[in-house]
Scaffold this active site. Structure first.
Site: not given
Ligand SMILES: Cc1cc2nc3c(=O)[nH]c(=O)nc-3n(C[C@H](O)[C@H](O)[C@H](O)COP(=O)(O)OP(=O)(O)OC[C@H]3O[C@@H](n4cnc5c(N)ncnc54)[C@H](O)[C@@H]3O)c2cc1C
Length: 427
Positions: A14, A112, A226, A268, A329, A364
């Protein structure tokens, strides 16, 4: 049993694993592993984008937004580094050829939840795919980097508190790799949860390896759910995310009566809690995200992948509300590392979602994960570059096991209070 030698062995393809590999010296022999295909990473799935300070002046506000979202449990040094080193890393991705969306002659920044300003660079709603493809292409150009797919690291090899290599399983064969440094960049823990946006293959393997070798963890029970994941009523499949950037662009959250019940741009954890309260009150299974009142051409061009995925379930988001509910998430906790990715074991590093740098605290901030993967992987690579010549390769390994103990990871996730009992698989 086969044997292999490398200067640096990296488990994970990743953003964290590859960006580290790309910043290692070209005279070091590097082996990067992927448990499945190179592209089967959460990096590839990322939709919304990457946070970045807009300029020097925005750094304090970016730091404050990150701390506030993390309930001030974040490690402040790490957050300062994240914000200060953000711009140079975004520029580096651009130099590798990644084309972020533009606005006039500059970058287009979106917003966001819990960001005070628009500061997220993106490529439509498939930023992760663009990042992954860019890094994979760059890694393939480097003659000192070998990429092995379908290869699982099952343990490290150690001598006292020093890591001297890793043990791999590839097509049923055991391979012992002697390495000066080993990097665990094995991603998150979503594969251990019944409902998750993560690839099912990501089962906290780096954390399992750390546990069995007595490597320190931090915030091991800090998991992010999430709030808005497409709810198709299906069980045990990877859940499709409806990115927070929809809300950033103006989409609203409503209950089945069409009533709004929360400020959509809260952090979130707060939006998730509001949805859960709403569902408890109504007895229903989902709430709805509504962007149908916005210009349909804008919706289709700004969110093409989400639009297409919803269509597959018979939902046209330019006309219909999209059913959503929360799902696991992201993993804020993980293997405890310092500001250069070093774990409590010598010559063993942890990066990306597997690691806990302390950047995220309790929750986060949106789009800070890819950035963390960039910033701290580059720092770890610098440390490895500076120390590699002093390390001797030890070729005899012993004392490892071939089992990745999922139950041990689950126990850590539950913590002392037995959290997530209903959400986790039991194995
Ligand atoms: C749907 C979705 C959307 C997201 N959107 C955003 C976003 O917009 N912005 C943002 O910042 N973040 C986003 N995130 C979070 C972010 O994508 C991830 O946190 C980040 O990409 C993790 O990167 P990584 O390199 O740590 O792990 P990954 O990218 O998940 O890679 C893990 C790698 O480890 C390998 N691996 C695992 N176990 C082993 C093993 N035992 N041996 C060898 N290899 C192993 C895997 O094969 C894989 O190659 C999103 C996440 C998801 C799921």
């Amino acid at each position: 049993m086969k044997k292999f030698e490398a200067d640096v062995l990296i488990a994970g393809s990743g953003v964290a694993g590859l960006y580290c590999a790309l910043h290692l010296r070209s005279d070091l022999k590097i082996l990067v592993l992927s448990k499945s295909e190179l592209t089967e990473t959460d990096t590839y799935l990322a939709q919304g984008g990457i946070s970045t300070a807009l300029d020097e002046k925005d750094i304090p506000l970016f730091v404050e937004d990150t701390l506030k979202a993390g309930d001030y449990e974040n490690k402040v040094d790490a957050v300062n580094i994240l914000a200060k080193e953000s711009i140079e890393n975004i520029m580096e991705l651009i130099r590798y050829g990644l084309q972020f969306d533009k606005h006039n002659s500059g970058l287009s920044y979106t917003r966001e939840g819990a960001h005070s300003v628009n500061r997220i660079v993106h490529q439509k709603d498939e930023t992760g795919k663009a990042v992954a493809e860019t890094l994979i292409a760059e890694a393939k150009r480097r003659s000192n980097i070998e990429l092995w797919e379908h290869t699982t690291m099952v343990d490290i090899i150690k001598e006292g508190n020093r890591c001297i290599g890793g043990v791999l399983m590839k097509e049923g064969e055991i391979i012992e790799v002697a390495a000066k440094d080993v990097v665990l960049a094995t991603g998150g823990v979503g594969g251990l949860f019944k409902k998750s946006t993560n690839h099912r293959t990501l089962t906290g393997d780096g954390v399992a390896i750390a546990i069995k070798n007595g490597v320190e963890l931090k915030d091991a029970d800090y998991v992010q759910f999430h709030p808005t994941v497409l709810d198709r009523g299906l069980e045990n499949e990877r859940r499709f995310l409806i990115s927070e950037s929809l809300r950033g662009e103006g989409a609203i959250l409503v209950n089945s009566k069409g009533e709004r019940f929360v400020n959509e741009l809260l952090p979130r954890d707060e939006v998730t809690a509001a949805i859960e309260r709403e569902l408890e009150k109504s007895g229903e299974k989902c709430v709805y995200i509504d962007i149908s009142f916005m210009d349909s051409e804008f919706v289709k061009t700004r969110f093409p992948a989400i639009y297409q995925e919803c269509l597959k379930s018979g939902i046209d988001m330019t006309k219909d509300r999209v059913p959503v509910s929360p799902a696991q998430h992201y993993y804020m906790g993980g293997i405890k590392v310092d500001l250069n990715g070093r774990t409590s074991m010598e010559n063993l590093y942890a990066l990306g979602e597997t690691a806990c740098t302390g950047v995220h605290g309790k929750n986060r901030l949106a789009s800070n994960s890819l950035l963390e993967g960039l910033v701290f992987s580059k720092r770890a690579a610098k440390t490895i570059n500076e120390t590699a010549d002093k390390i001797e390769l030890v070729k005899e390994g012993k004392g490892y096991t071939l089992e990745l103990d999922k139950k041990a990871v689950i126990k850590e996730l539950k913590g002392s209070s037995g959290k997530y009992e209903d959400e986790l698989f039991s194995y």
